[in-house]
Design an enzyme around this catalytic site. Structure first.
Site, PDB file in Angstrom:
ATOM      1  CG  PHE A   8      25.975  49.524  24.132  1.00  0.00           C
ATOM      2  CD1 PHE A   8      24.854  48.660  24.646  1.00  0.00           C
ATOM      3  CD2 PHE A   8      26.453  50.754  24.797  1.00  0.00           C
ATOM      4  CE1 PHE A   8      24.302  49.726  25.523  1.00  0.00           C
ATOM      5  CE2 PHE A   8      25.741  50.976  25.937  1.00  0.00           C
ATOM      6  CZ  PHE A   8      25.124  50.712  26.508  1.00  0.00           C
ATOM      7  CG  ASP A   9      25.208  43.868  18.735  1.00  0.00           C
ATOM      8  OD1 ASP A   9      26.397  43.926  17.480  1.00  0.00           O
ATOM      9  OD2 ASP A   9      24.097  43.446  18.366  1.00  0.00           O
ATOM     10  CB  ALA A  10      25.604  48.455  16.052  1.00  0.00           C
ATOM     11  CB  VAL A 173      24.752  45.842  26.132  1.00  0.00           C
ATOM     12  CG1 VAL A 173      23.260  45.359  26.433  1.00  0.00           C
ATOM     13  CG2 VAL A 173      25.112  45.653  28.064  1.00  0.00           C
TER      14      VAL A 173
END
Length: 222
Positions: A8-10, A173
Site C-alpha cells: 500500500f501507499d500511505a 494499491v
C-alpha cells in the site's frame, strides 16, 4: 487469496493527509495564525517541491529545507527543525481512511502486508500506532530510507530486498496513478488505483483494478 503480498501507499490511501491542520498546529507553536492565503502559498510551494522530488530533481533534504525556508526566516528557526515539528503535528492529522481498518484486518493472515511511501520515515511509527496498526505490516518502506521515490523502480527493488525477494504474485494499491500504478506495473506488480475522487484515467496507465472506496477492494479480494 491470489496475492502473496499486498503493498500500500500511505498518504491518501491508508491515511487522510490533513496538511492544513498540521501546518496550523505547527504555526500555533510560534503564535502565528494561519490564513487561507498562508496555507495556499505553502501548498503551492510544497507541491512543486514534491513534484521535483518524485522526478528525482531534488533530494529529501532539499525538500525539507526549502518548504519551510520562509517560516524559518520569520521565526528564526532552522527549516529542518520546523519540518520535524510539522511531521510530529501530522501524526495527529492523519486519521485512517474510511474502510482502511476493515480492509487491513480482512487481509491480515491471508497475505503479507507492506507499505511503500514517498513520505518521511519518522512519521510512520506514530501514526501506525495511533491507528492500532503497529503489528499489521510486515515491511514499511519510505523513499527517505530507500534513497529514491516512486515511481522509480529502485524503491520497489529496495522493498523486495526487505521482503526477502520479489514475490510471484503481489498487488500495489495507491491513489497516485503515476507513482503507484505505473510504478508498480513497471516492476511487474498487479495494481489497484484507489480513485476516490473519480478522476479521469491518465493516458497510458491501466491498473489491474480501479476502486473508489477501500471497501470495494476488500470485496474484490474476499
Amino acid at each position: 487469496m491470489q496475492y502473496q503480498w499486498v503493498l500500500f501507499d500511505a498518504d491518501e490511501t491508508l491515511f487522510y493527509f490533513d496538511s492544513k491542520g498540521g501546518l496550523g498546529s505547527l504555526l500555533a507553536r510560534y503564535n502565528h495564525t494561519m490564513t487561507e492565503q498562508c496555507y495556499s502559498n505553502f501548498q503551492t510551494k510544497n507541491q512543486a517541491l514534491w513534484d521535483q522530488y518524485h522526478l528525482g530533481q531534488i533530494d529529501m533534504l532539499t525538500l525539507q529545507q526549502s518548504r519551510f525556508a520562509h517560516f524559518g526566516e520569520r521565526f528564526g528557526v532552522a527549516p529542518t527543525v520546523l519540518n520535524s515539528q510539522f511531521q510530529e503535528a501530522m501524526v495527529d492529522n492523519c486519521p485512517p481512511m474510511a474502510g482502511a481498518d476493515a480492509l487491513l484486518k480482512s487481509l491480515k493472515g491471508r497475505a503479507k502486508l507492506g507499505i511503500i511511501s514517498n513520505g518521511f520515515k519518522a512519521m510512520q511509527p506514530g501514526r501506525l500506532a495511533k491507528a492500532g496498526w503497529h503489528d499489521i505490516f510486515d515491511v514499511v518502506i519510505t523513499s527517505e530510507e530507500a534513497g529514491i521515490a516512486k515511481p522509480h523502480p529502485d524503491i520497489f527493488h529496495f522493498t523486495f530486498e526487505q521482503m526477502g525477494g520479489k514475490p510471484q504474485k503481489a498487488l500495489m494499491v495507491g491513489d497516485n496513478p503515476h507513482a503507484d500504478v505505473a510504478g508498480g506495473a513497471g516492476v511487474g506488480l498487479d495494481t489497484c488505483w484507489f480513485n476516490r475522487h473519480g478522476k479521469a484515467r491518465p493516458d497510458g496507465i491501466t491498473p489491474t483494478f480501479e476502486v473508489s472506496a477501500l471497501s470495494d477492494l476488500q470485496a474484490l479480494l474476499a
